[in-house]
Design a protein around this motif. Sequence first.
Motif, PDB file in Angstrom:
ATOM      1  N   HIS A 167       4.474   3.025 -23.769  1.00 48.55           N
ATOM      2  CA  HIS A 167       4.547   4.454 -23.486  1.00 48.55           C
ATOM      3  C   HIS A 167       5.386   4.739 -22.245  1.00 48.55           C
ATOM      4  O   HIS A 167       6.217   5.652 -22.242  1.00 48.55           O
ATOM      5  N   PHE A 168       5.164   3.978 -21.187  1.00 50.79           N
ATOM      6  CA  PHE A 168       5.836   4.254 -19.919  1.00 50.79           C
ATOM      7  C   PHE A 168       7.156   3.519 -19.746  1.00 50.79           C
ATOM      8  O   PHE A 168       7.982   3.937 -18.920  1.00 50.79           O
ATOM      9  N   ALA A 169       7.343   2.442 -20.483  1.00 48.65           N
ATOM     10  CA  ALA A 169       8.553   1.637 -20.279  1.00 48.65           C
ATOM     11  C   ALA A 169       9.390   1.488 -21.540  1.00 48.65           C
ATOM     12  O   ALA A 169      10.373   0.744 -21.553  1.00 48.65           O
ATOM     13  N   GLY A 170       9.028   2.192 -22.605  1.00 47.22           N
ATOM     14  CA  GLY A 170       9.813   2.122 -23.829  1.00 47.22           C
ATOM     15  C   GLY A 170      11.164   2.788 -23.655  1.00 47.22           C
ATOM     16  O   GLY A 170      11.348   3.650 -22.799  1.00 47.22           O
ATOM     17  N   GLY A 171      12.110   2.352 -24.444  1.00 46.92           N
ATOM     18  CA  GLY A 171      13.438   2.946 -24.395  1.00 46.92           C
ATOM     19  C   GLY A 171      14.314   2.412 -23.284  1.00 46.92           C
ATOM     20  O   GLY A 171      15.380   2.967 -23.008  1.00 46.92           O
ATOM     21  N   GLY A 172      13.858   1.360 -22.604  1.00 46.27           N
ATOM     22  CA  GLY A 172      14.696   0.712 -21.603  1.00 46.27           C
ATOM     23  C   GLY A 172      14.546   1.241 -20.194  1.00 46.27           C
ATOM     24  O   GLY A 172      15.162   0.726 -19.264  1.00 46.27           O
ATOM     25  N   ASP A 212      11.681   2.070 -17.290  1.00 53.50           N
ATOM     26  CA  ASP A 212      10.291   1.986 -16.866  1.00 53.50           C
ATOM     27  C   ASP A 212      10.026   3.130 -15.887  1.00 53.50           C
ATOM     28  O   ASP A 212      10.497   3.127 -14.756  1.00 53.50           O
ATOM     29  N   ARG A 213       9.275   4.121 -16.327  1.00 54.71           N
ATOM     30  CA  ARG A 213       9.058   5.323 -15.513  1.00 54.71           C
ATOM     31  C   ARG A 213       8.230   5.039 -14.260  1.00 54.71           C
ATOM     32  O   ARG A 213       8.380   5.726 -13.252  1.00 54.71           O
ATOM     33  N   ILE A 214       7.381   4.036 -14.319  1.00 51.25           N
ATOM     34  CA  ILE A 214       6.577   3.721 -13.138  1.00 51.25           C
ATOM     35  C   ILE A 214       7.442   3.027 -12.095  1.00 51.25           C
ATOM     36  O   ILE A 214       7.349   3.323 -10.898  1.00 51.25           O
ATOM     37  N   SER A 215       8.300   2.123 -12.523  1.00 50.82           N
ATOM     38  CA  SER A 215       9.231   1.495 -11.582  1.00 50.82           C
ATOM     39  C   SER A 215      10.135   2.541 -10.950  1.00 50.82           C
ATOM     40  O   SER A 215      10.426   2.487  -9.747  1.00 50.82           O
ATOM     41  N   ALA A 216      10.575   3.506 -11.753  1.00 51.23           N
ATOM     42  CA  ALA A 216      11.419   4.580 -11.216  1.00 51.23           C
ATOM     43  C   ALA A 216      10.653   5.408 -10.190  1.00 51.23           C
ATOM     44  O   ALA A 216      11.195   5.788  -9.143  1.00 51.23           O
ATOM     45  N   ALA A 217       9.368   5.674 -10.457  1.00 48.50           N
ATOM     46  CA  ALA A 217       8.557   6.442  -9.505  1.00 48.50           C
ATOM     47  C   ALA A 217       8.358   5.669  -8.202  1.00 48.50           C
ATOM     48  O   ALA A 217       8.365   6.251  -7.117  1.00 48.50           O
ATOM     49  N   ILE A 218       8.191   4.368  -8.301  1.00 48.76           N
ATOM     50  CA  ILE A 218       8.055   3.540  -7.101  1.00 48.76           C
ATOM     51  C   ILE A 218       9.336   3.610  -6.275  1.00 48.76           C
ATOM     52  O   ILE A 218       9.293   3.770  -5.045  1.00 48.76           O
ATOM     53  N   ASP A 219      10.478   3.500  -6.940  1.00 44.29           N
ATOM     54  CA  ASP A 219      11.762   3.603  -6.232  1.00 44.29           C
ATOM     55  C   ASP A 219      11.902   4.953  -5.541  1.00 44.29           C
ATOM     56  O   ASP A 219      12.377   5.041  -4.399  1.00 44.29           O
ATOM     57  N   GLN A 220      11.488   6.020  -6.205  1.00 43.81           N
ATOM     58  CA  GLN A 220      11.600   7.357  -5.626  1.00 43.81           C
ATOM     59  C   GLN A 220      10.639   7.547  -4.448  1.00 43.81           C
ATOM     60  O   GLN A 220      10.919   8.326  -3.522  1.00 43.81           O
ATOM     61  N   THR A 221       9.538   6.828  -4.470  1.00 49.70           N
ATOM     62  CA  THR A 221       8.545   6.955  -3.397  1.00 49.70           C
ATOM     63  C   THR A 221       8.989   6.235  -2.132  1.00 49.70           C
ATOM     64  O   THR A 221       8.524   6.559  -1.029  1.00 49.70           O
ATOM     65  N   ALA A 222       9.887   5.276  -2.267  1.00 52.31           N
ATOM     66  CA  ALA A 222      10.318   4.487  -1.106  1.00 52.31           C
ATOM     67  C   ALA A 222      10.849   5.368   0.017  1.00 52.31           C
ATOM     68  O   ALA A 222      10.485   5.189   1.191  1.00 52.31           O
ATOM     69  N   PHE A 253      -2.610  -5.524 -19.143  1.00 44.64           N
ATOM     70  CA  PHE A 253      -3.070  -6.033 -17.853  1.00 44.64           C
ATOM     71  C   PHE A 253      -1.919  -6.619 -17.042  1.00 44.64           C
ATOM     72  O   PHE A 253      -1.786  -6.348 -15.844  1.00 44.64           O
ATOM     73  N   ALA A 254      -1.100  -7.444 -17.676  1.00 49.16           N
ATOM     74  CA  ALA A 254       0.006  -8.085 -16.951  1.00 49.16           C
ATOM     75  C   ALA A 254       1.017  -7.045 -16.481  1.00 49.16           C
ATOM     76  O   ALA A 254       1.564  -7.154 -15.376  1.00 49.16           O
ATOM     77  N   TRP A 255       1.263  -6.033 -17.298  1.00 49.98           N
ATOM     78  CA  TRP A 255       2.224  -4.995 -16.911  1.00 49.98           C
ATOM     79  C   TRP A 255       1.682  -4.191 -15.728  1.00 49.98           C
ATOM     80  O   TRP A 255       2.410  -3.937 -14.758  1.00 49.98           O
ATOM     81  N   LEU A 256       0.416  -3.814 -15.776  1.00 53.46           N
ATOM     82  CA  LEU A 256      -0.178  -3.072 -14.670  1.00 53.46           C
ATOM     83  C   LEU A 256      -0.192  -3.918 -13.394  1.00 53.46           C
ATOM     84  O   LEU A 256       0.078  -3.408 -12.298  1.00 53.46           O
ATOM     85  N   ARG A 257      -0.489  -5.204 -13.537  1.00 55.47           N
ATOM     86  CA  ARG A 257      -0.415  -6.106 -12.377  1.00 55.47           C
ATOM     87  C   ARG A 257       0.976  -6.081 -11.773  1.00 55.47           C
ATOM     88  O   ARG A 257       1.141  -5.983 -10.550  1.00 55.47           O
ATOM     89  N   ASP A 258       1.994  -6.161 -12.629  1.00 53.15           N
ATOM     90  CA  ASP A 258       3.371  -6.179 -12.131  1.00 53.15           C
ATOM     91  C   ASP A 258       3.746  -4.870 -11.456  1.00 53.15           C
ATOM     92  O   ASP A 258       4.484  -4.863 -10.463  1.00 53.15           O
ATOM     93  N   LYS A 259       3.242  -3.740 -11.959  1.00 47.48           N
ATOM     94  CA  LYS A 259       3.548  -2.457 -11.322  1.00 47.48           C
ATOM     95  C   LYS A 259       2.914  -2.388  -9.933  1.00 47.48           C
ATOM     96  O   LYS A 259       3.531  -1.880  -8.990  1.00 47.48           O
TER      97      LYS A 259
END
Length: 285
Positions: free
Chosen positions: A141-146, A148-158, A205-211
């Motif tokens: 849901h969050f990383a489909g289509g190439g 990753d919206r959560i990774s993008a949000a982390i980058d924006q939060t930096a 679980f592994a994906w959430l751990r990585d986020k």
Amino acid sequence: MGAALLCAGAVLAPAGTAAASTGTGSRHAVDYVALGDSYASAPVVPTQIDATCLRSSQNYPSLVAQERSAALTDVSCSGATTADMTASQEDGVAPQLAALDRRTDLVTVTIGGNDIGFSTVLGTCAQLTSTDAAGAPCEAHFAGGGTDRISAAIDQTASKVAGVLRDVHRRAPHARVVVVGYPDLFPDDGVGCTSASVPLAAGDFAWLRDKEKELNAMLAGQARHGRARYADTYTPTVGHDLCRPTGERWIETFAPQTPAAPVHPNAAGERAMATAVEKAVGRHV
């Protein structure tokens, strides 16, 4: 499951008016200001001393202050984002950075999780589990289509975290500043524990751990670039994630068995965080 998720949302939702709590210490003690969100305030952990911000007398700032006989001003508040450092979280609630001044000796900052909407992510993950309990529907849901919206949000939060650190140094130029990371929420080996109290799909679980690791890596990087120290609370809490049994678990499940908010540290988790913060602060503050 629904009640647990509603509780998690309530815990991480913006809180109302909150007064800073002042710990023990003389006029000449270390002047310590604690900033941050619910992982600092410790909602539901006994004893709650601020009903609005859901702040505990046994949160890690209080434990660090006790260890150092510091004068504590704790303005950590459940639901806080980086925006609440410089603006009122609710009408009548001062921005957290207003607690700082030139006399401040020590500042801890726990922030960023709400900026990326992590509670909403967890709620979505739980809702999607029934569609593919053996797979990774949340990652899809969050990383489909190439992208990753959560990774993008982390980058924006930096950049937001960087701005907070600049403001901290401006207001408290003589303070030692410590950015506090988030503890290990999910099994570090990626092997999950799908159940009624942990309603996550096996592959998520592994994906959430990585986020979470990405979020912590970003915070550590901003600490390095922002003239701050970084308190790694993840490494010392590995093996005490929400999949562990009661007694070994320092992070509670979606339906806590020990007084704590869902997917938040219990009292043992806050003690572990305090130890990590103490290590990062070092001596001679």
